[in-house]
Enzyme design. Structure first.
Site, PDB file in Angstrom:
ATOM      1  N   HIS A 170      10.471   6.738   8.428  1.00  0.00           N
ATOM      2  CA  HIS A 170      10.989   6.867   7.070  1.00  0.00           C
ATOM      3  C   HIS A 170      12.501   7.067   7.144  1.00  0.00           C
ATOM      4  CE1 HIS A 170       7.178   7.716   4.567  1.00  0.00           C
ATOM      5  NE2 HIS A 170       6.817   7.149   5.710  1.00  0.00           N
ATOM      6  N   ASN A 219      10.134   4.524   3.096  1.00  0.00           N
ATOM      7  CA  ASN A 219      10.054   3.985   4.451  1.00  0.00           C
ATOM      8  C   ASN A 219      11.344   3.215   4.756  1.00  0.00           C
ATOM      9  OD1 ASN A 219       6.922   4.214   5.171  1.00  0.00           O
ATOM     10  ND2 ASN A 219       7.103   3.596   3.035  1.00  0.00           N
ATOM     11  N   ARG A 230       0.837  -1.207   0.000  1.00  0.00           N
ATOM     12  CA  ARG A 230       0.000   0.000   0.000  1.00  0.00           C
ATOM     13  C   ARG A 230       0.869   1.253   0.000  1.00  0.00           C
ATOM     14  NH1 ARG A 230      -0.540   4.701   2.703  1.00  0.00           N
ATOM     15  NH2 ARG A 230      -0.161   3.579   4.654  1.00  0.00           N
ATOM     16  N   ASP A 231       1.623   1.449   1.054  1.00  0.00           N
ATOM     17  CA  ASP A 231       2.388   2.682   1.229  1.00  0.00           C
ATOM     18  C   ASP A 231       3.511   2.801   0.203  1.00  0.00           C
ATOM     19  OD1 ASP A 231       3.225   5.041   2.301  1.00  0.00           O
ATOM     20  OD2 ASP A 231       3.867   4.247   4.218  1.00  0.00           O
ATOM     21  N   HIS A 267       6.334   4.149  12.896  1.00  0.00           N
ATOM     22  CA  HIS A 267       6.426   4.114  11.433  1.00  0.00           C
ATOM     23  C   HIS A 267       7.466   5.153  11.025  1.00  0.00           C
ATOM     24  CE1 HIS A 267       4.429   3.812   7.300  1.00  0.00           C
ATOM     25  NE2 HIS A 267       5.274   4.825   7.187  1.00  0.00           N
ATOM     26  N   CYS A 305       6.337  10.113   0.938  1.00  0.00           N
ATOM     27  CA  CYS A 305       5.129  10.885   1.236  1.00  0.00           C
ATOM     28  C   CYS A 305       4.866  11.863   0.106  1.00  0.00           C
ATOM     29  CB  CYS A 305       5.286  11.644   2.547  1.00  0.00           C
ATOM     30  SG  CYS A 305       3.865  12.728   2.904  1.00  0.00           S
TER      31      CYS A 305
END
Length: 310
Positions: free
Chosen positions: A215, A258, A18-19, A213, A246
């Site tokens: 990065h 990430n 997803r990310d 979370h 992002c």
């Protein structure tokens, strides 16, 4: 316990499908996504975020959410999660309720980033999240709330700890069983992270699962993991191959990805902290992603290989 007083085990949720995928400029074929999700689901991961129910014109890459969920073959022990941005997204997700186990709702700690990302105030986002979480829980789904820019905002600068924890309490009150704190544009440092999670663990740790979370935008991702571990955090999110970033990283600095899942797992295992994940299988999944995308990825372990003691 792991080495130097570290925990014996932590939880890792893979968010790359997803990310990571949502930031890829070229459309990834659904069949390739299915193959990569299936590979990740067989690495020993117990939690896997696979897609998001967003408008196709906003993130075209994830327009195949229903098709993807219908095609993946994930073992029963793997908890599948999806991101839902609003009530309309939840409506679409509930049409295939039997294909996933958790929903992730989100907002930013800073007003400016929240406006740039979802065109809402933080208060408006919390109001919408409350309605989404209530319906999701009624459908038997576990809810995670993610707070973006929890450590710093590219528009507003440093975010006060009190602000992030205030929003975390609100998310818990709205029905979120887990709260993730996102270093969305890689602005956190280890000293800041250690102090943040020491306070978060003391104030919220018995009420809600706390997840970090990070990065790797400025190369401090794994150092921040260690700082969070030291302060009591036991749950982390990462993305295979260091995919992601992002889209609202600020006016001048594009964000890198990430932290790489294989870099995270390699470091944890070398420190004596178990994850239940087969590192070799995870590296294999990242190699497959590299081949699908046709470009080098940012993961260090993917390039150097795991540590091999002789």
């Amino acid at each position: 316990m792991g080495a130097v007083g570290l925990p014996a085990r932590v939880h890792v949720r893979e968010v790359g499908p997803r990310d990571g995928f949502q930031n890829e400029p070229e459309t990834i074929a659904t069949a390739d996504k299915v193959a990569l999700v299936n590979a990740l689901a067989r690495t020993g991961l117990s939690r896997l975020e696979v897609t998001s129910f967003v408008r196709a014109d906003v993130i075209p890459q994830l327009a195949d959410a229903v098709e993807l969920l219908g095609a993946i073959d994930v073992p029963d022990h793997v908890s599948v999660s999806v991101l839902v941005p609003n009530a309309r997204g939840l409506d679409a997700a509930l049409e295939v309720r039997d294909r996933f186990d958790e929903v992730n709702v989100f907002l930013s700690a800073s007003e400016s980033h929240n406006r740039a990302n979802v065109n809402r105030s933080v208060a408006e986002s919390l109001d919408g999240i409350g309605r989404v979480a209530e319906r999701a829980r009624a459908a038997g789904l576990r809810c995670q709330g993610t707070i973006s820019t929890a450590f710093g905002c590219p528009y507003e600068g440093r975010v006060p700890v009190e602000r992030a924890l205030e929003i975390a309490r609100a998310l818990h009150d709205l029905g979120c069983e887990e709260v993730g704190f996102g270093d969305t544009t890689g602005m956190a440092n280890p000293v800041q992270v250690r102090a943040f999670f020491a306070r978060a663990t003391a104030e919220l740790g018995e009420q809600v699962e706390l997840t970090a979370h990070f990065h790797n935008t400025r190369g401090q991702g794994l150092a921040n993991v260690l700082a969070a571990l030291d302060a009591g955090c036991r749950s982390f999110e990462s993305s295979f191959g260091e995919l992601g970033g992002c889209p609202q990283s600020g006016p001048t600095h594009p964000a890198t990805g990430n932290i790489a899942s294989e870099d995270l797992v390699s470091m944890l295992h070398e420190m004596g902290v178990e994850t239940g994940i087969d590192l070799a299988a995870l590296i294999g999944a990242s190699r497959a992603a590299r081949d699908v995308l046709g470009r080098p990825l940012g993961s260090h372990v993917l390039t150097a290989g795991p540590v091999e003691w002789r």
